[in-house]
Design a protein around this motif. Structure first.
Motif, short mmCIF file in Angstrom:
data_model
loop_
_atom_site.label_atom_id
_atom_site.label_comp_id
_atom_site.label_asym_id
_atom_site.label_seq_id
_atom_site.Cartn_x
_atom_site.Cartn_y
_atom_site.Cartn_z
N PRO A 551 0.86 -1.24 0.01
CA PRO A 551 -0.02 0.03 0.08
C PRO A 551 0.88 1.25 -0.02
CG PRO A 551 -0.05 -1.01 2.02
CD PRO A 551 0.55 -2.03 1.05
N GLY A 552 0.61 2.25 -0.98
CA GLY A 552 1.10 3.42 -1.20
C GLY A 552 2.56 3.44 -1.50
N THR A 553 3.15 2.11 -1.69
CA THR A 553 4.48 2.22 -2.48
C THR A 553 4.54 2.63 -3.92
OG1 THR A 553 5.14 0.42 -0.88
CG2 THR A 553 6.60 0.77 -2.86
N LYS A 554 3.41 2.14 -4.63
CA LYS A 554 3.72 2.44 -6.06
C LYS A 554 3.25 3.96 -6.22
CE LYS A 554 2.10 0.22 -10.44
NZ LYS A 554 1.37 -0.83 -11.04
N GLU A 555 2.49 4.39 -5.51
CA GLU A 555 2.31 5.85 -5.79
C GLU A 555 3.38 6.55 -5.28
OE1 GLU A 555 0.31 3.56 -4.30
OE2 GLU A 555 -1.60 3.55 -4.90
N ASN A 556 4.10 6.45 -4.35
CA ASN A 556 5.33 6.98 -3.83
C ASN A 556 6.22 7.06 -4.97
OD1 ASN A 556 4.22 8.20 -1.58
ND2 ASN A 556 4.96 6.38 -0.37
N TYR A 557 6.28 5.81 -5.36
CA TYR A 557 7.37 5.44 -6.54
C TYR A 557 7.13 6.30 -7.87
CZ TYR A 557 10.09 2.88 -10.12
OH TYR A 557 10.92 2.39 -10.88
N ASN A 558 5.93 6.36 -8.05
CA ASN A 558 5.59 6.97 -9.32
C ASN A 558 5.89 8.64 -9.07
OD1 ASN A 558 4.72 4.90 -10.80
ND2 ASN A 558 2.37 5.01 -10.27
N MET A 559 5.39 9.01 -7.73
CA MET A 559 5.68 10.53 -7.57
C MET A 559 7.36 10.90 -7.56
SD MET A 559 4.40 12.40 -4.06
CE MET A 559 5.25 11.32 -3.18
N LEU A 560 8.06 9.78 -7.22
CA LEU A 560 9.50 10.12 -7.27
C LEU A 560 10.09 10.05 -8.45
CD1 LEU A 560 12.39 10.30 -5.81
CD2 LEU A 560 12.27 7.51 -5.78
N ARG A 561 9.46 9.32 -9.58
CA ARG A 561 9.77 9.13 -10.76
C ARG A 561 9.58 10.64 -11.54
NH1 ARG A 561 7.77 3.98 -14.10
NH2 ARG A 561 9.03 5.17 -15.58
N ARG A 562 8.47 11.20 -11.28
CA ARG A 562 8.04 12.32 -11.78
C ARG A 562 8.91 13.47 -11.30
NH1 ARG A 562 2.63 10.37 -11.31
NH2 ARG A 562 2.40 11.33 -9.00
N LYS A 563 9.19 13.40 -10.25
CA LYS A 563 10.23 14.46 -9.50
C LYS A 563 11.54 14.24 -10.21
CE LYS A 563 11.73 16.46 -5.22
NZ LYS A 563 11.60 16.14 -3.83
N LEU A 564 12.08 13.02 -10.35
CA LEU A 564 13.44 12.87 -11.17
C LEU A 564 13.38 13.21 -12.18
CD1 LEU A 564 14.18 9.25 -9.68
CD2 LEU A 564 15.61 11.42 -9.21
N GLU A 565 12.22 12.92 -13.21
CA GLU A 565 12.20 13.66 -14.67
C GLU A 565 12.07 15.03 -14.57
OE1 GLU A 565 8.70 11.57 -15.89
OE2 GLU A 565 9.57 9.58 -16.18
N GLN A 566 11.41 15.66 -13.64
CA GLN A 566 11.32 17.12 -13.74
C GLN A 566 12.83 17.67 -13.35
OE1 GLN A 566 8.46 18.21 -10.56
NE2 GLN A 566 6.78 17.68 -12.02
N LEU A 567 13.67 17.12 -12.46
CA LEU A 567 14.94 17.45 -12.29
C LEU A 567 15.90 17.27 -13.39
CD1 LEU A 567 15.60 16.01 -8.71
CD2 LEU A 567 15.41 18.53 -9.35
N GLN A 568 15.71 16.27 -14.25
CA GLN A 568 16.59 15.89 -15.33
C GLN A 568 16.15 17.00 -16.79
OE1 GLN A 568 15.60 11.83 -16.58
NE2 GLN A 568 16.96 10.98 -14.77
N LYS A 569 14.92 17.33 -16.70
CA LYS A 569 14.34 18.49 -17.55
C LYS A 569 15.27 19.71 -17.03
CE LYS A 569 10.10 16.12 -19.15
NZ LYS A 569 8.80 16.22 -19.22
N GLY A 570 15.00 19.81 -15.97
CA GLY A 570 15.33 21.33 -15.49
C GLY A 570 17.03 21.40 -15.54
N ASN A 571 17.72 20.07 -15.64
CA ASN A 571 19.27 20.26 -15.84
C ASN A 571 19.55 20.38 -17.09
OD1 ASN A 571 19.92 20.02 -12.74
ND2 ASN A 571 19.71 17.68 -13.13
N ALA A 572 18.65 19.88 -18.18
CA ALA A 572 18.75 19.89 -19.58
C ALA A 572 18.64 21.26 -19.85
CB ALA A 572 17.76 19.08 -20.25
#
Length: 572
Positions: A551-572
């Motif tokens: 419970p909750g792990t998949k949602e937290n994982y997806n939230m973390l992935r979105r945050k990592l993608e945003q950081l990668q775009k910002g760095n680009a």
């Protein structure tokens, strides 16, 4: 040491088989009686002794039957009851076969041929006695119930001790010649028998009796008469010449050492039983117990004068057949808890513990309403465990007031009842009576300092209510008592993470994962909060691999992935 032939065999209409053939036949009969229990479940005390026994399930050290259960666990690749049952059945077959050797000594005595080989002067009698032993229904619980292995192992090493002691005199026709190594081996087998079950130490008394009566051939009646009439017992000189005192000294020294070791490990207090556990011991009069057996003064003459030999043989054969049938029926009732407890209810309808066991079995199956009926029957005596389990069922049915009363009744009848305080705390937590819950759990830990669940619940409750400093204090206090408890480590690590003590929190998380790396919830809690997103992503993926539905792990994982993608775009 050659004795006169035993005439008992003349009255037994059985073929005289070689010893190994007789042993094989006895073993097969024993297997026929109890073989149908091979595919039974874990029943009765098996749950606590095996299923919930960490020593069986984890790589820890132990002794006695737990080592044997651990062997079963490793050999069978897990908690599969078939392997446990098969070994119990095999042990009973071996014990039954060895009883031929034991009865050959007890009935036929110790006689040797010219080459020092022991003779069996009562082959038919020892064979029949071993058959009667093998098919006796009294063995059902020890064989069909896995925890009965303690009895089986103790019996096996008891036999080996007795046989080894008698072997000390093999190969010698001189009564003052004996082998000290065999006697020491006999004491060693006695020690193993005692480790399996305390009664195993009594084999030393049996060995001493065999020495007095069979080795030294002391006439007890004549000796007693001489002592009573203040005569000089001539037997004393014979005993001294035959090395009797040396052998008794070894047995006494061995027995004293074993008792001292037992005292150092277990203390001197006897086990405490309640009237519910053992009603017969609480009877007002000895007349309330089972009737005593009557004694036949001369069984041989009785058989000769009253029965024709054929009637006696038919009676023994009928007894064997009835016992075999009873063993088969009774061992089949041990194949599941439901069958076992219902069979007990038909025999002991007024026994509180039977009603308690039936109720507990129904509750475990989810049949709470029927369970309450049996628990109410069980609580008519002052049965604390039944009151507690009644409270558990009432709590699950949301009958909170009735559950609270049941818990307090249990505590009234058993003042020191940590598990009941633990369940009472769970009830108060469900009712949001947080202070009462904490007090109940604290009582549980005072009565039982290693009550892991109570400690862990206190930490979690204090964490959930925002009392982080107190949760940290309780968590650290509990880990001093339970330094390897990974559940408490995880709860305390959560608290430390919220207090931003990340390094200390990480240490506890990693230690908990090292102890048990297969719990999904232990992964990915710390690093996300700490901001170490790459490590958090790795542990989220491990968590989802272990439990995709956590419970909750998949949602937290997806939230973390979105945050990592945003950081990668910002760095680009």
């Amino acid at each position: 040491m050659v004795q006169s032939e035993v005439h008992l065999d003349h009255h037994i209409a059985l073929p005289q088989l070689p010893r190994y053939q007789a042993q094989i036949l006895v073993g097969l009969v024993a297997f026929f009686c109890f073989g149908n229990s091979y595919d039974g479940d874990f029943v009765f005390d098996d749950s606590e002794a095996i299923v919930n026994n960490k020593v069986c399930n984890e790589l820890n050290d132990s002794i006695n039957r737990t080592c044997c259960f651990r062997f079963n666990y490793l050999l069978g690749g897990g908690l599969h009851p078939v392997g446990f049952h098969v070994l119990n059945i095999a042990l009973h077959c071996v014990i039954s076969a060895l009883m031929i050797n034991v009865f050959a000594i007890l009935i036929g005595g110790l006689a040797y041929d010219g080459k020092g080989k022991r003779l069996n002067l009562a082959p038919k009698a020892s064979f029949l006695a071993a058959l009667l032993f093998a098919v006796h229904p009294v063995h059902t619980e020890s064989v069909a119930g896995i925890v009965g292995r303690a009895d089986l192992l103790s019996a096996l090493f008891f036999q080996l001790s007795l046989i080894s002691y008698c072997k000390a005199f093999y190969g010698s026709n001189k009564e003052d010649k004996f082998s000290i190594p065999w006697i020491l081996l006999s004491i060693l087998w006695c020690a193993v028998a005692m480790l399996c079950k305390e009664q195993g130490i009594t084999v030393l008394g049996v060995n001493a009796s065999i020495d007095i009566l069979m080795i030294c051939k002391v006439n007890i009646i004549e000796l007693s008469q001489r002592l009573l009439h203040k005569g000089k017992p001539s037997e004393n000189n014979k005993l001294l010449k035959r090395g009797f005192l040396t052998r008794m000294g070894l047995l006494t020294l061995g027995g004293s050492s074993l008792l001292y070791i037992r005292w150092r490990i277990m203390g001197t207090g006897p086990p405490a039983f309640t009237e519910v556990d053992n009603p017969a011991s609480f009877a007002d009069s000895i007349l309330d117990g089972p009737p005593a057996f009557t004694e036949v003064d001369n069984p041989a003459s009785f058989a000769d004068s009253i029965l024709e030999r054929k009637v006696l043989c038919a009676g023994v054969l009928a007894l064997l057949c009835v016992n075999v049938i009873r063993c088969i029926l009774r061992s089949s009732q041990w194949r599941s808890e439901e069958q076992l407890f219902k069979s007990a209810l038909s025999v002991c309808p007024l026994n509180a513990k039977v009603h308690y066991n039936v109720g507990k079995n129904l509750a475990d199956q989810g049949n709470q309403t029927s369970a309450i009926k049996y628990y109410r029957e069980a609580v008519r005596p002052d049965f604390a465990a039944a009151w507690m389990n009644l409270g558990i069922v009432q709590n699950s049915l949301k009958k909170f007031e009735e559950a609270e009363n049941s818990y307090w009744n249990a505590i009234k009848f058993r003042k020191k009842y940590p598990d009941c305080y633990y369940n009472l705390g769970r009830l108060y937590a469900d009712l949001n009576r947080h202070v009462d819950a904490l007090n109940a759990w604290r009582n549980a830990t005072v009565l039982k300092p290693d009550h892991s669940l109570a400690w862990n619940n206190m930490v979690i409750l204090l964490d959930n209510t925002g009392n982080l400093a107190q949760a940290e204090m309780i968590g650290k206090e509990s880990l001093k008592l339970l330094p390897k408890d990974h559940t408490i480590m995880f709860s305390l690590a959560n608290v430390l993470g919220k207090l931003q003590k990340y390094k200390e929190s990480e240490g506890l998380f990693l230690t908990a994962l090292k102890i048990n790396p297969h719990i999904a919830s232990y992964h990915a809690v710390l690093y996300h909060r700490w901001g170490k997103l790459d490590l958090a992503k790795k542990h989220y993926e491990l968590s989802l691999k272990l439990d995709p539905m956590a419970p909750g792990t998949k949602e937290n994982y997806n939230m973390l992935r979105r945050k990592l993608e945003q950081l990668q775009k910002g760095n680009a």
